[in-house]
Motif scaffolding. Sequence first.
Motif, PDB file in Angstrom:
ATOM      1  N   TRP A 167      47.448  34.106  28.213  1.00 11.65           N
ATOM      2  CA  TRP A 167      46.206  34.858  28.080  1.00 11.65           C
ATOM      3  C   TRP A 167      45.324  34.649  29.307  1.00 11.65           C
ATOM      4  N   SER A 168      45.235  33.423  29.775  1.00  6.93           N
ATOM      5  CA  SER A 168      44.412  33.121  30.960  1.00  6.93           C
ATOM      6  C   SER A 168      44.938  33.856  32.180  1.00  6.93           C
ATOM      7  N   TYR A 169      46.260  33.874  32.313  1.00  6.76           N
ATOM      8  CA  TYR A 169      46.878  34.541  33.459  1.00  6.76           C
ATOM      9  C   TYR A 169      46.612  36.047  33.407  1.00  6.76           C
ATOM     10  N   ALA A 170      46.731  36.645  32.224  1.00  2.00           N
ATOM     11  CA  ALA A 170      46.529  38.085  32.085  1.00  2.00           C
ATOM     12  C   ALA A 170      45.067  38.475  32.285  1.00  2.00           C
ATOM     13  N   LEU A 171      44.155  37.651  31.772  1.00  2.00           N
ATOM     14  CA  LEU A 171      42.733  37.992  31.849  1.00  2.00           C
ATOM     15  C   LEU A 171      42.109  37.639  33.184  1.00  2.00           C
ATOM     16  N   ALA A 172      42.893  37.100  34.109  1.00  2.00           N
ATOM     17  CA  ALA A 172      42.362  36.786  35.439  1.00  2.00           C
ATOM     18  C   ALA A 172      41.877  38.058  36.139  1.00  2.00           C
ATOM     19  N   LEU A 173      42.611  39.177  35.958  1.00  2.00           N
ATOM     20  CA  LEU A 173      42.216  40.435  36.599  1.00  2.00           C
ATOM     21  C   LEU A 173      40.871  40.949  36.089  1.00  2.00           C
ATOM     22  N   PRO A 174      40.679  41.156  34.769  1.00  4.34           N
ATOM     23  CA  PRO A 174      39.373  41.661  34.326  1.00  4.34           C
ATOM     24  C   PRO A 174      38.239  40.679  34.566  1.00  4.34           C
TER      25      PRO A 174
END
Length: 253
Positions: A233-240
């Motif tokens: 989740w942390s890796y995916a939400l780095a962009l937004p």
Amino acid sequence: MGAGHAHKLYRAGSSPVHALPPHTKLAAGFAFVVVVVSTPREAMWAFGAYAVLLGVVAAVARVPAGFLLKRLLIEVPFVAFAVLLPFVAEGERTEVLGMSLSVSGLWGAWNVLAKGTLGVAASVLLASTTELRELLLGLQRLKLPPLLVQIASFMIRYGDLITDEMRRMRIARESRGFEARGIRHWGVLAESAGALFIRSYERGERVHLAMVSRGYAGVMPVIDEVTASRAQWSYALALPCAALVVCLLGWVL
């Protein structure tokens, strides 16, 4: 549930982005688009920063720039609309290359072009790193209404089949000497469309009865349960999250 065939936008790979659970990528993509839309149009530098962020994601996902740019052509109608805005909008005018253009229209065109392009690019990146079957599982995991997920699933499953039936009907017409050359042939095409609708409807009825006979009660069974760790989740939400920082700076500066 599943849709076994891959779509044309998908690019097979083994990158870290491909490996992320689908619902994390869906949530991250949606959040990124919301942040982009919320950015003031006057903060032109912010949209450049968003493009850089998407470029980094594309590089990590090993999606070539040519692959991405080719699929961005889908937004050409919106680009045409944006180009017309400075000519048709009212209000204060300015001279650009000898042409009188609307100032509000220029800002509106920039707003549509910048935000639309970034949104389409984010969607293309999502589709190129996530299979259709995984997207459906991700939507289900995010608790979207089951009926909507099932409609999307059947649309994906039977879209190619309906298209193939249209092709067979066209070949049958042409083999009998038919060639649509003007408005007088629209009646034949309308009859073909009606026949295709009836066949599709009847097929849907048969499929539904077959599903009910096998125990279908309104909910599709989940074969693969997808989960995501806190790190994913942390890796995916780095962009937004990075985009949100840029957006806040755009409002402050």
